[in-house]
Design an enzyme around this catalytic site. Structure first.
Site, mmCIF file in Angstrom:
data_model
loop_
_atom_site.group_PDB
_atom_site.id
_atom_site.type_symbol
_atom_site.label_atom_id
_atom_site.label_comp_id
_atom_site.label_asym_id
_atom_site.label_seq_id
_atom_site.Cartn_x
_atom_site.Cartn_y
_atom_site.Cartn_z
ATOM 1 C CE LYS A 1 25.414 37.592 55.774
ATOM 2 N NZ LYS A 1 26.798 38.028 55.561
ATOM 3 C CG ASN A 2 26.422 37.919 51.483
ATOM 4 O OD1 ASN A 2 26.568 38.312 52.639
ATOM 5 N ND2 ASN A 2 26.801 36.719 51.074
ATOM 6 C CB CYS B 1 32.801 33.901 58.988
ATOM 7 S SG CYS B 1 31.057 34.096 59.317
ATOM 8 N NE ARG C 1 35.899 35.385 53.847
ATOM 9 C CZ ARG C 1 34.664 35.616 54.252
ATOM 10 N NH1 ARG C 1 34.372 35.643 55.518
ATOM 11 N NH2 ARG C 1 33.709 35.832 53.399
ATOM 12 N N PRO C 2 42.204 37.064 52.037
ATOM 13 C CG PRO C 2 43.751 36.533 50.373
ATOM 14 C CD PRO C 2 42.631 35.956 51.186
ATOM 15 C CG MET C 3 40.894 42.678 51.682
ATOM 16 S SD MET C 3 40.514 44.258 52.391
ATOM 17 C CE MET C 3 39.991 45.230 50.996
ATOM 18 C CG ASP C 4 45.267 38.784 46.786
ATOM 19 O OD1 ASP C 4 44.264 38.528 47.482
ATOM 20 O OD2 ASP C 4 45.706 37.998 45.931
ATOM 21 C CG LEU C 5 42.025 38.780 43.906
ATOM 22 C CD1 LEU C 5 40.956 37.698 43.907
ATOM 23 C CD2 LEU C 5 42.816 38.750 42.592
ATOM 24 C CG ASP D 1 27.809 32.026 51.713
ATOM 25 O OD1 ASP D 1 28.923 31.688 52.161
ATOM 26 O OD2 ASP D 1 27.527 33.206 51.427
ATOM 27 C CB ILE E 1 34.675 29.238 47.869
ATOM 28 C CG1 ILE E 1 33.811 28.748 46.706
ATOM 29 C CG2 ILE E 1 34.761 30.776 47.875
ATOM 30 C CD1 ILE E 1 34.220 29.211 45.336
ATOM 31 N NE ARG F 1 28.441 38.333 61.106
ATOM 32 C CZ ARG F 1 29.375 37.782 60.354
ATOM 33 N NH1 ARG F 1 30.090 36.791 60.805
ATOM 34 N NH2 ARG F 1 29.619 38.235 59.150
HETATM 35 C C1 UD1 Z 1 31.267 36.944 49.639
HETATM 36 C C2 UD1 Z 1 30.107 36.708 50.569
HETATM 37 C C3 UD1 Z 1 30.282 35.390 51.326
HETATM 38 C C4 UD1 Z 1 30.492 34.254 50.336
HETATM 39 C C5 UD1 Z 1 31.617 34.575 49.361
HETATM 40 C C6 UD1 Z 1 31.786 33.537 48.263
HETATM 41 C C7 UD1 Z 1 29.467 38.977 51.156
HETATM 42 C C8 UD1 Z 1 29.357 40.017 52.196
HETATM 43 N N1 UD1 Z 1 30.044 37.820 51.512
HETATM 44 O O1 UD1 Z 1 32.422 37.043 50.444
HETATM 45 O O2 UD1 Z 1 29.115 35.161 52.104
HETATM 46 O O3 UD1 Z 1 30.824 33.092 51.050
HETATM 47 O O4 UD1 Z 1 31.365 35.848 48.723
HETATM 48 O O5 UD1 Z 1 30.599 33.387 47.559
HETATM 49 O O6 UD1 Z 1 29.023 39.160 50.032
HETATM 50 N N2 UD1 Z 1 40.155 36.047 47.821
HETATM 51 C C9 UD1 Z 1 41.473 36.322 47.583
HETATM 52 N N3 UD1 Z 1 41.847 37.624 47.426
HETATM 53 C C10 UD1 Z 1 40.956 38.654 47.488
HETATM 54 C C11 UD1 Z 1 39.613 38.370 47.725
HETATM 55 C C12 UD1 Z 1 39.226 37.060 47.889
HETATM 56 O O7 UD1 Z 1 42.300 35.414 47.520
HETATM 57 O O8 UD1 Z 1 41.368 39.812 47.333
HETATM 58 C C13 UD1 Z 1 39.723 34.647 48.016
HETATM 59 C C14 UD1 Z 1 39.152 34.415 49.406
HETATM 60 O O9 UD1 Z 1 40.164 34.165 50.349
HETATM 61 C C15 UD1 Z 1 38.270 33.220 49.175
HETATM 62 C C16 UD1 Z 1 37.754 33.432 47.767
HETATM 63 O O10 UD1 Z 1 38.648 34.366 47.151
HETATM 64 O O11 UD1 Z 1 39.005 32.026 49.237
HETATM 65 C C17 UD1 Z 1 36.322 33.950 47.694
HETATM 66 O O12 UD1 Z 1 36.261 35.221 48.276
HETATM 67 P P1 UD1 Z 1 35.258 36.352 47.787
HETATM 68 O O13 UD1 Z 1 34.521 35.893 46.575
HETATM 69 O O14 UD1 Z 1 36.021 37.638 47.717
HETATM 70 O O15 UD1 Z 1 34.255 36.382 48.993
HETATM 71 P P2 UD1 Z 1 33.784 37.629 49.847
HETATM 72 O O16 UD1 Z 1 33.478 38.772 48.956
HETATM 73 O O17 UD1 Z 1 34.694 37.814 51.004
#
Ligand code: UD1
Length: 422
Positions: A22-23, A118, A123-127, A308, A330, A400
């Site tokens: 899926k991912n 979920c 789960r921010p998007m700053d990175l 996961d 995580i 899902r």
């Molecule tokens: C992906 C997977 C999800 C898995 C996760 C970690 C998909 C669709 N989903 O989610 O199933 O649980 O990897 O292996 O592939 N973070 C920040 N800033 C950011 C982005 C992330 O602080 O800009 C933090 C998140 O809040 C979280 C951690 O980084 O605590 C891991 O997130 P990330 O690796 O980005 O996971 P996803 O890509 O959302």
């Protein structure tokens, strides 16, 4: 809303086919936005998240046909006529944010609603924003949407992620394939889904090296072409079904399973006393006698133990001999399954990011509530070995991420059925 009824029914025996990831599929699909030529994915999983991504891409102008009962997704983005990823679709699934990088690279602009998905943490998007800004994008947040533009096109740059985020690595990697010059992503995520994305992008003509290591180097190209790519095996579905015979007893062969996808997880199974054997069709898992031993688990980015699989591993530890400590590193809010497992007789204490599980001899069936995707399946796994009936409510999360779950578990002898909701 549908529910799933599971009855503890002793050992499981037989084979379970593992689907495409899926991912991986959720990041491979947006890669179509990078090219005017067709992208076809084979070995795609049949899941509601894939339908959500299909709707999102169609809303942007991508033409999509689902072939071979959904296992093949044929896409063409030659004529993108919209650059706004609407909240109504994005709120259903966080992975919708993966259209941001490719749209920006191809069209020079993208407007993407901040995601949902979920409820397992902030789960921010700053990175994602940091990396795309390094490539020259201008991004601002207005009305819940990220407005991104790159009027002069994206330019390659060197950057270091403060955390190896999977989604950020994917967004930046896709955008960098069409940026001018060289991009270096340091502390990039190393998950197999990243390598699968890089393989697909290379097949489309991208120049990428170092995927699967912390340093990915991308040499931008002017355009990407057409490709057909097979989605990598779903290591989370694999690990989940590997746990079924560990919990219920028996011997199950996971067709298509690969040990390199679940190395850290297999080490824990080994320590718990479970045998995992490589076969010519996949992996065979057996629990022949007695209870498993308690093991401690810390979730980490790949190649560490995957977050996961934490909920499913906790389901196993509920009936292990001894005390197990599970540390979630995580996501900050990922123990919602613990109180539900408690309703089934599990003895779990949660304190911050740590859950301590004191193994009990047997769980008892109970009505429980599915809270997120992986939490839901942990309750099903627990139900496989519990005394009596377990009714897992609110199972839309399961659809899902797990294709034909009841069929696959029935195939190895589980007593499981879907109860249609009103
Ligand atoms: C992906 C997977 C999800 C898995 C996760 C970690 C998909 C669709 N989903 O989610 O199933 O649980 O990897 O292996 O592939 N973070 C920040 N800033 C950011 C982005 C992330 O602080 O800009 C933090 C998140 O809040 C979280 C951690 O980084 O605590 C891991 O997130 P990330 O690796 O980005 O996971 P996803 O890509 O959302």
């Amino acid at each position: 809303m549908d529910s799933i009824l599971v009855k503890g029914n002793g050992p499981l025996n037989g084979q379970i086919p593992i689907a495409g990831a899926k991912n991986a599929c959720l990041t491979l699909m947006p890669a179509t936005l990078l090219s005017e030529e067709p992208l076809t994915l084979t070995n795609a999983p049949r899941l509601s998240d894939i339908k959500t991504m299909t709707l999102l891409l169609q809303s942007l102008g991508t033409e999509i046909s689902s072939l071979q009962d959904g296992k093949v997704i044929a896409m063409s983005s030659h004529n993108l006529d919209n650059h706004v990823a609407d909240y109504e679709i994005v709120r259903k699934m966080r992975a919708s944010n993966l259209v941001l990088g490719p749209m920006l690279a191809r069209l020079g602009q993208a407007v993407v609603s901040l995601p949902g998905g979920c409820a397992i943490g902030a789960r921010p998007m700053d990175l994602h924003i940091y990396g795309l800004e390094k490539l020259g994008a201008q991004i601002e947040l207005r009305d819940g949407y990220l407005h991104a533009k790159a009027p002069g096109g994206l330019k390659g740059a060197e950057m270091e992620l403060s955390f190896a985020s999977v989604g950020a690595t994917e967004n930046i990697l896709m955008a960098a394939t069409l940026a001018k010059g060289t991009t270096v992503i340091k502390n990039a995520a190393r998950e197999p889904e990243i390598v699968d994305l890089a393989d697909c992008l290379r097949a489309m003509g991208a120049q990428i090296e170092g995927d699967g290591t912390p340093d990915i180097v991308i040499q931008g190209v002017d355009r990407l072409g057409s490709a057909t790519h097979a989605v990598v095996t779903d290591r989370i579905e694999l690990g989940t079904y590997m746990l079924a015979p560990c919990i219920a007893g028996g011997e199950v062969e996971l067709l298509g399973g690969r040990i390199d996808l679940v190395g850290a997880f297999c080490e824990k199974l080994d320590a718990a006393g479970i045998t995992v054997e490589e076969t010519d069709k996949g992996l065979k898992v057996a629990r022949k006698n007695g209870r498993v031993k308690a093991v401690d688990v810390v979730t980490e980015p790949f190649p560490g133990f995957p977050t996961d699989l934490q909920a499913q591993m906790m389901a196993l530890m509920c009936t292990a001999e001894g005390t197990s400590v599970l540390e979630e590193k995580i996501f900050e809010n990922r123990f919602m399954h613990a109180p539900e497992l408690g309703r089934m007789g599990a003895n779990i204490e949660v304190s911050g990011g740590t859950a301590t599980v004191h193994g009990v001899e047997k769980l008892k069936g109970a009505p429980v509530m599915a809270t997120d995707l992986r939490a839901s399946v942990s309750l099903i796994l627990a139900g496989l070995a519990a005394e009596g009936e377990t009714l897992v409510n609110r199972v839309y999360h399961l659809d899902r991420g797990y294709e034909r779950l009841e069929e696959k578990l029935k195939g190895v002898g589980a007593l499981i059925e879907r109860v249609q909701g009103v």
